[in-house]
Design a protein around this motif. Structure first.
Motif, PDB file in Angstrom:
ATOM      1  N   MET A   1       0.840  -1.185   0.000  1.00  0.00           N
ATOM      2  CA  MET A   1       0.000   0.000   0.000  1.00  0.00           C
ATOM      3  C   MET A   1       0.886   1.249   0.000  1.00  0.00           C
ATOM      4  N   THR A   2       0.379   2.260  -0.611  1.00  0.00           N
ATOM      5  CA  THR A   2       1.100   3.523  -0.601  1.00  0.00           C
ATOM      6  C   THR A   2       0.905   4.203   0.755  1.00  0.00           C
ATOM      7  N   ALA A   3       1.736   5.182   1.023  1.00  0.00           N
ATOM      8  CA  ALA A   3       1.647   5.902   2.297  1.00  0.00           C
ATOM      9  C   ALA A   3       0.311   6.630   2.421  1.00  0.00           C
ATOM     10  N   GLU A   4      -0.205   7.119   1.309  1.00  0.00           N
ATOM     11  CA  GLU A   4      -1.485   7.832   1.334  1.00  0.00           C
ATOM     12  C   GLU A   4      -2.634   6.895   1.712  1.00  0.00           C
ATOM     13  N   VAL A   5      -2.645   5.707   1.131  1.00  0.00           N
ATOM     14  CA  VAL A   5      -3.702   4.736   1.434  1.00  0.00           C
ATOM     15  C   VAL A   5      -3.611   4.298   2.889  1.00  0.00           C
ATOM     16  N   ARG A   6      -2.409   4.059   3.379  1.00  0.00           N
ATOM     17  CA  ARG A   6      -2.236   3.686   4.787  1.00  0.00           C
ATOM     18  C   ARG A   6      -2.714   4.793   5.703  1.00  0.00           C
ATOM     19  N   GLY A   7      -2.408   6.033   5.369  1.00  0.00           N
ATOM     20  CA  GLY A   7      -2.838   7.166   6.184  1.00  0.00           C
ATOM     21  C   GLY A   7      -4.358   7.298   6.237  1.00  0.00           C
ATOM     22  N   ILE A   8      -4.998   7.130   5.096  1.00  0.00           N
ATOM     23  CA  ILE A   8      -6.458   7.204   5.046  1.00  0.00           C
ATOM     24  C   ILE A   8      -7.068   6.047   5.824  1.00  0.00           C
ATOM     25  N   SER A   9      -6.503   4.861   5.683  1.00  0.00           N
ATOM     26  CA  SER A   9      -7.018   3.693   6.406  1.00  0.00           C
ATOM     27  C   SER A   9      -6.906   3.887   7.909  1.00  0.00           C
ATOM     28  N   LEU A  10      -5.772   4.370   8.376  1.00  0.00           N
ATOM     29  CA  LEU A  10      -5.584   4.601   9.814  1.00  0.00           C
ATOM     30  C   LEU A  10      -6.542   5.671  10.323  1.00  0.00           C
ATOM     31  N   ALA A  11      -6.767   6.714   9.541  1.00  0.00           N
ATOM     32  CA  ALA A  11      -7.706   7.756   9.951  1.00  0.00           C
ATOM     33  C   ALA A  11      -9.126   7.210  10.039  1.00  0.00           C
ATOM     34  N   PHE A  12      -9.504   6.354   9.098  1.00  0.00           N
ATOM     35  CA  PHE A  12     -10.836   5.762   9.108  1.00  0.00           C
ATOM     36  C   PHE A  12     -11.026   4.854  10.317  1.00  0.00           C
ATOM     37  N   VAL A  13     -10.031   4.018  10.604  1.00  0.00           N
ATOM     38  CA  VAL A  13     -10.110   3.131  11.771  1.00  0.00           C
ATOM     39  C   VAL A  13     -10.176   3.949  13.053  1.00  0.00           C
ATOM     40  N   ASN A  14      -9.407   5.006  13.133  1.00  0.00           N
ATOM     41  CA  ASN A  14      -9.425   5.872  14.314  1.00  0.00           C
ATOM     42  C   ASN A  14     -10.785   6.542  14.479  1.00  0.00           C
ATOM     43  N   ALA A  15     -11.373   6.990  13.390  1.00  0.00           N
ATOM     44  CA  ALA A  15     -12.694   7.626  13.454  1.00  0.00           C
ATOM     45  C   ALA A  15     -13.760   6.634  13.910  1.00  0.00           C
ATOM     46  N   MET A  16     -13.710   5.414  13.411  1.00  0.00           N
ATOM     47  CA  MET A  16     -14.686   4.398  13.818  1.00  0.00           C
ATOM     48  C   MET A  16     -14.506   4.027  15.292  1.00  0.00           C
ATOM     49  N   GLY A  17     -13.266   3.994  15.758  1.00  0.00           N
ATOM     50  CA  GLY A  17     -13.021   3.719  17.166  1.00  0.00           C
ATOM     51  C   GLY A  17     -13.535   4.826  18.063  1.00  0.00           C
ATOM     52  N   ASN A  18     -13.393   6.057  17.646  1.00  0.00           N
ATOM     53  CA  ASN A  18     -13.896   7.178  18.433  1.00  0.00           C
ATOM     54  C   ASN A  18     -15.412   7.278  18.392  1.00  0.00           C
ATOM     55  N   LEU A  19     -16.021   6.689  17.380  1.00  0.00           N
ATOM     56  CA  LEU A  19     -17.476   6.679  17.290  1.00  0.00           C
ATOM     57  C   LEU A  19     -18.090   5.902  18.459  1.00  0.00           C
ATOM     58  N   ALA A  20     -17.365   4.949  18.991  1.00  0.00           N
ATOM     59  CA  ALA A  20     -17.865   4.167  20.127  1.00  0.00           C
ATOM     60  C   ALA A  20     -18.125   5.047  21.341  1.00  0.00           C
ATOM     61  N   GLN A  21     -17.398   6.112  21.490  1.00  0.00           N
ATOM     62  CA  GLN A  21     -17.625   7.024  22.613  1.00  0.00           C
ATOM     63  C   GLN A  21     -18.979   7.720  22.489  1.00  0.00           C
ATOM     64  N   ILE A  22     -19.439   7.908  21.278  1.00  0.00           N
ATOM     65  CA  ILE A  22     -20.714   8.592  21.063  1.00  0.00           C
ATOM     66  C   ILE A  22     -21.880   7.647  21.330  1.00  0.00           C
ATOM     67  N   TYR A  23     -21.870   6.473  20.682  1.00  0.00           N
ATOM     68  CA  TYR A  23     -23.019   5.593  20.856  1.00  0.00           C
ATOM     69  C   TYR A  23     -22.974   4.848  22.186  1.00  0.00           C
ATOM     70  N   GLY A  24     -21.821   4.754  22.819  1.00  0.00           N
ATOM     71  CA  GLY A  24     -21.713   4.047  24.091  1.00  0.00           C
ATOM     72  C   GLY A  24     -22.541   4.676  25.191  1.00  0.00           C
ATOM     73  N   SER A  25     -22.613   5.981  25.196  1.00  0.00           N
ATOM     74  CA  SER A  25     -23.393   6.650  26.239  1.00  0.00           C
ATOM     75  C   SER A  25     -24.890   6.407  26.072  1.00  0.00           C
ATOM     76  N   TYR A  26     -25.321   6.124  24.853  1.00  0.00           N
ATOM     77  CA  TYR A  26     -26.731   5.823  24.624  1.00  0.00           C
ATOM     78  C   TYR A  26     -27.049   4.346  24.891  1.00  0.00           C
ATOM     79  N   LEU A  27     -26.053   3.482  24.767  1.00  0.00           N
ATOM     80  CA  LEU A  27     -26.278   2.063  25.008  1.00  0.00           C
ATOM     81  C   LEU A  27     -26.249   1.710  26.490  1.00  0.00           C
TER      82      LEU A  27
END
Length: 68
Positions: A1-27
């Motif tokens: 993978m190119t550095a750009e693709v890796r960077g986008i992938s890591l940002a996406f995974v980080n965003a999905m992980g932080n999403l748990a903080q939002i829905y966790g308070s409702y669950l």
């Protein structure tokens, strides 16, 4: 993978992980304590869905080995 693709992938995974903080308070609302049935039910269902998806993809994508 190119550095750009890796960077986008890591940002996406980080965003999905932080999403748990939002829905966790409702669950896990404080009115459901100490059992938190809705939260544990949703998490258990998601775990089961992940396991089922993994097994299905493993079976569907496994290529038969052919020897000549």
């Amino acid at each position: 993978m190119t550095a750009e693709v890796r960077g986008i992938s890591l940002a996406f995974v980080n965003a999905m992980g932080n999403l748990a903080q939002i829905y966790g308070s409702y669950l896990f609302p404080s009115k459901d304590k100490p059992k938190y049935l809705m939260g544990f039910g949703v998490i258990s269902g998601l775990c089961f869905t992940g396991i089922a998806a993994y097994l299905a993809l493993y079976i569907l994508l496994k290529r038969p080995t052919t020897r000549r």
